[in-house]
Scaffold this motif. Sequence first.
Motif, PDB file in Angstrom:
ATOM      1  N   TRP A  74     -15.569 -17.154 -36.244  1.00  9.91           N
ATOM      2  CA  TRP A  74     -16.213 -18.389 -36.710  1.00  9.91           C
ATOM      3  C   TRP A  74     -16.717 -18.188 -38.125  1.00  9.91           C
ATOM      4  O   TRP A  74     -17.167 -17.096 -38.498  1.00  9.91           O
ATOM      5  CB  TRP A  74     -17.378 -18.767 -35.789  1.00  9.91           C
ATOM      6  N   SER A 127     -22.092 -14.848 -25.923  1.00  6.36           N
ATOM      7  CA  SER A 127     -20.840 -15.610 -25.860  1.00  6.36           C
ATOM      8  C   SER A 127     -20.187 -15.758 -27.227  1.00  6.36           C
ATOM      9  O   SER A 127     -19.044 -16.194 -27.325  1.00  6.36           O
ATOM     10  CB  SER A 127     -21.102 -16.993 -25.275  1.00  6.36           C
ATOM     11  N   ASN A 129     -21.772 -17.651 -29.499  1.00 11.13           N
ATOM     12  CA  ASN A 129     -22.315 -18.926 -29.930  1.00 11.13           C
ATOM     13  C   ASN A 129     -23.609 -18.678 -30.713  1.00 11.13           C
ATOM     14  O   ASN A 129     -24.525 -18.009 -30.221  1.00 11.13           O
ATOM     15  CB  ASN A 129     -22.593 -19.807 -28.713  1.00 11.13           C
ATOM     16  N   VAL A 131     -26.842 -20.390 -32.062  1.00  6.51           N
ATOM     17  CA  VAL A 131     -27.532 -21.622 -31.686  1.00  6.51           C
ATOM     18  C   VAL A 131     -28.896 -21.714 -32.357  1.00  6.51           C
ATOM     19  O   VAL A 131     -29.513 -20.704 -32.690  1.00  6.51           O
ATOM     20  CB  VAL A 131     -27.707 -21.710 -30.155  1.00  6.51           C
ATOM     21  N   GLN A 146     -25.411 -25.866 -32.542  1.00 11.16           N
ATOM     22  CA  GLN A 146     -24.699 -24.682 -32.073  1.00 11.16           C
ATOM     23  C   GLN A 146     -23.345 -24.583 -32.770  1.00 11.16           C
ATOM     24  O   GLN A 146     -22.693 -25.600 -33.057  1.00 11.16           O
ATOM     25  CB  GLN A 146     -24.518 -24.704 -30.556  1.00 11.16           C
ATOM     26  N   SER A 147     -22.937 -23.344 -33.056  1.00 11.12           N
ATOM     27  CA  SER A 147     -21.660 -23.123 -33.736  1.00 11.12           C
ATOM     28  C   SER A 147     -20.481 -23.531 -32.876  1.00 11.12           C
ATOM     29  O   SER A 147     -19.413 -23.886 -33.403  1.00 11.12           O
ATOM     30  CB  SER A 147     -21.530 -21.654 -34.143  1.00 11.12           C
ATOM     31  N   PHE A 148     -20.633 -23.514 -31.542  1.00 11.18           N
ATOM     32  CA  PHE A 148     -19.550 -23.900 -30.642  1.00 11.18           C
ATOM     33  C   PHE A 148     -19.152 -25.363 -30.817  1.00 11.18           C
ATOM     34  O   PHE A 148     -18.070 -25.768 -30.396  1.00 11.18           O
ATOM     35  CB  PHE A 148     -19.946 -23.640 -29.189  1.00 11.18           C
ATOM     36  N   ASP A 149     -20.037 -26.175 -31.428  1.00  4.95           N
ATOM     37  CA  ASP A 149     -19.680 -27.577 -31.690  1.00  4.95           C
ATOM     38  C   ASP A 149     -18.763 -27.711 -32.900  1.00  4.95           C
ATOM     39  O   ASP A 149     -18.203 -28.788 -33.136  1.00  4.95           O
ATOM     40  CB  ASP A 149     -20.945 -28.405 -31.927  1.00  4.95           C
ATOM     41  N   PRO A 151     -15.862 -25.521 -33.969  1.00  4.46           N
ATOM     42  CA  PRO A 151     -14.894 -24.419 -33.897  1.00  4.46           C
ATOM     43  C   PRO A 151     -14.078 -24.315 -35.184  1.00  4.46           C
ATOM     44  O   PRO A 151     -13.928 -25.304 -35.922  1.00  4.46           O
ATOM     45  CB  PRO A 151     -13.996 -24.804 -32.714  1.00  4.46           C
ATOM     46  N   MET A 159     -16.472 -22.403 -25.095  1.00  9.64           N
ATOM     47  CA  MET A 159     -16.367 -23.475 -26.087  1.00  9.64           C
ATOM     48  C   MET A 159     -15.824 -24.744 -25.446  1.00  9.64           C
ATOM     49  O   MET A 159     -15.100 -24.688 -24.454  1.00  9.64           O
ATOM     50  CB  MET A 159     -15.425 -23.063 -27.223  1.00  9.64           C
ATOM     51  N   ARG A 171     -14.824 -32.461 -31.198  1.00  9.21           N
ATOM     52  CA  ARG A 171     -14.725 -30.998 -31.313  1.00  9.21           C
ATOM     53  C   ARG A 171     -13.249 -30.622 -31.275  1.00  9.21           C
ATOM     54  O   ARG A 171     -12.547 -30.947 -30.314  1.00  9.21           O
ATOM     55  CB  ARG A 171     -15.457 -30.301 -30.162  1.00  9.21           C
ATOM     56  N   LYS A 245     -12.813 -26.893 -21.334  1.00  7.11           N
ATOM     57  CA  LYS A 245     -13.250 -25.546 -21.673  1.00  7.11           C
ATOM     58  C   LYS A 245     -12.748 -24.577 -20.615  1.00  7.11           C
ATOM     59  O   LYS A 245     -12.329 -24.984 -19.525  1.00  7.11           O
ATOM     60  CB  LYS A 245     -14.783 -25.468 -21.789  1.00  7.11           C
TER      61      LYS A 245
END
Length: 501
Positions: A74, A127, A129, A131, A146-149, A151, A159, A171, A245
């Motif tokens: 990421w 994980s 992520n 946040v 959160q970084s998972f939003d 990608p 994710m 996303r 996911k």
Amino acid sequence: MEAFSMVLVLCLFHFFTTTTLALNAITPKQSIKDGETLVSASGTFELGFFSPRNSKGRYLGIWYKKISAGTVVWVANREASVSDASGVLSINDRGVLSIMNSTKGLVWSSNTSRNAAEEPVAQLLDSGNFVVKDRNDSDPESFLWQSFDYPCDTFLPGMKIGRNFVTGFDRHLSSWKSEEDPAPGLYTIRIDPHGVPQFVLKKGPEILFRAGSWNGVYFSGRSVTKANPVYSYEFVLNKNEVSFKYETRNSSIFSRYLMNPAGLVHRSIWNERKNDWEVFSVAQADQCSIYAYCGSYATCNTIETPPCKCLEGFKRRSASSVDLSSVNWSDGCTRRTPLACDARDRFLRKTALKIPDTSKSWADISIDLKDCGQDIYVRLAGSDINHIQSKGKLTEKQKAGIIIASVVIASVIMMLALALYVWKIKSRKTGEHGKEDLELPVLEFATVAIATNNFSSNNKLGQGGFGPVYKQQRETGDFPTRNMTIIFLDTRGDCGWKRGH
């Protein structure tokens, strides 16, 4: 000695330029400078500033630490790098993350729109992520950011890919421009929400690959339909969102989906024994993976040559012989017979096929997989259905003809076998009679004496291996005059006189 000094200098340089904080989170009173990193609680992931290969720009990113050290998953400031090692990551009292350069200029910001937390912290989870949340609240639904939003080119377990129908937030994955530039490239992977949602790979607005729609167990484009022992999947489709996911069933297994700058997508698992990533599957495995490769109303099968074939009831749209022999099927197929658009039209059931593009279709999501299944029904003119069904059936006359022909052939074979048997029996008997005829009779001495004029030298023909040979002198009962008789004396033993013709 010089080599040792150089190694020592490099080690010291690395020590002073990269410092791992004994933290996995920062508060508004803390920051991360270039050369410092955060590490997740289990040591799986690490966050800090880095430079891609052959690049001088500095980016804030997350990479594996415990395995595959340095593999980036990421990047925060993808479109704006820090030109030198002066970058600083911080979080303010409202929970907003920001990257500043040496001139205090803003390079990147998380720009969250949620209400600020009382005690905001930015934390790197196991994980992968990153946040922003309230220190005392670990509920993912309450995360401020959160970084998972957001990608990049890597899809990690946990994710989500999909769209929020309420906010419109989407996303999706996006490739790097190149190995040296993590800025968003030409390729994206997202869920197309139109019609029945489906997974698609795009180059700009053009669809290149389609994984199909979710059928309740897996995406319909998959070739393997058995349950996967490594992964678990979750697909959500309701009035608020559509999302997908996956998770690994074993936390010791490290897996990822990666889309490279050329748009190739592969799923890999970390092989600890080989100390390397092992490719588990590739999305674009063959030409049949290419979107609309065979055009409309056609199927694609890689084990056939050519792989494209029109569905039953359809024919190549191209009419010229040149087009028909071409490997380019992009123009697809057309109906052999136009639809009547009334009760005369019927449906042909097709199984074991990937469901066509569903962006312009609709579905009843209240029906489960047991009630629905994955069969395709193609509407055709009634005459075409009759023709297709008749190809696999025999008429009563054809059946009767086959039966009669079978009986006749069987009878002929039996008669031939019987004739062959009789011929063999007769041949055997004839052979025995012939053998008997070849046996020469043994004659009495007096008879021979009379026939040879008492062994007169005038009747002697010569001498053979069996003894002297005589000719008949006059007719006797044993020597009819119609044959010339040769008489010889067997001198080898006690066999007596023999007669030959």
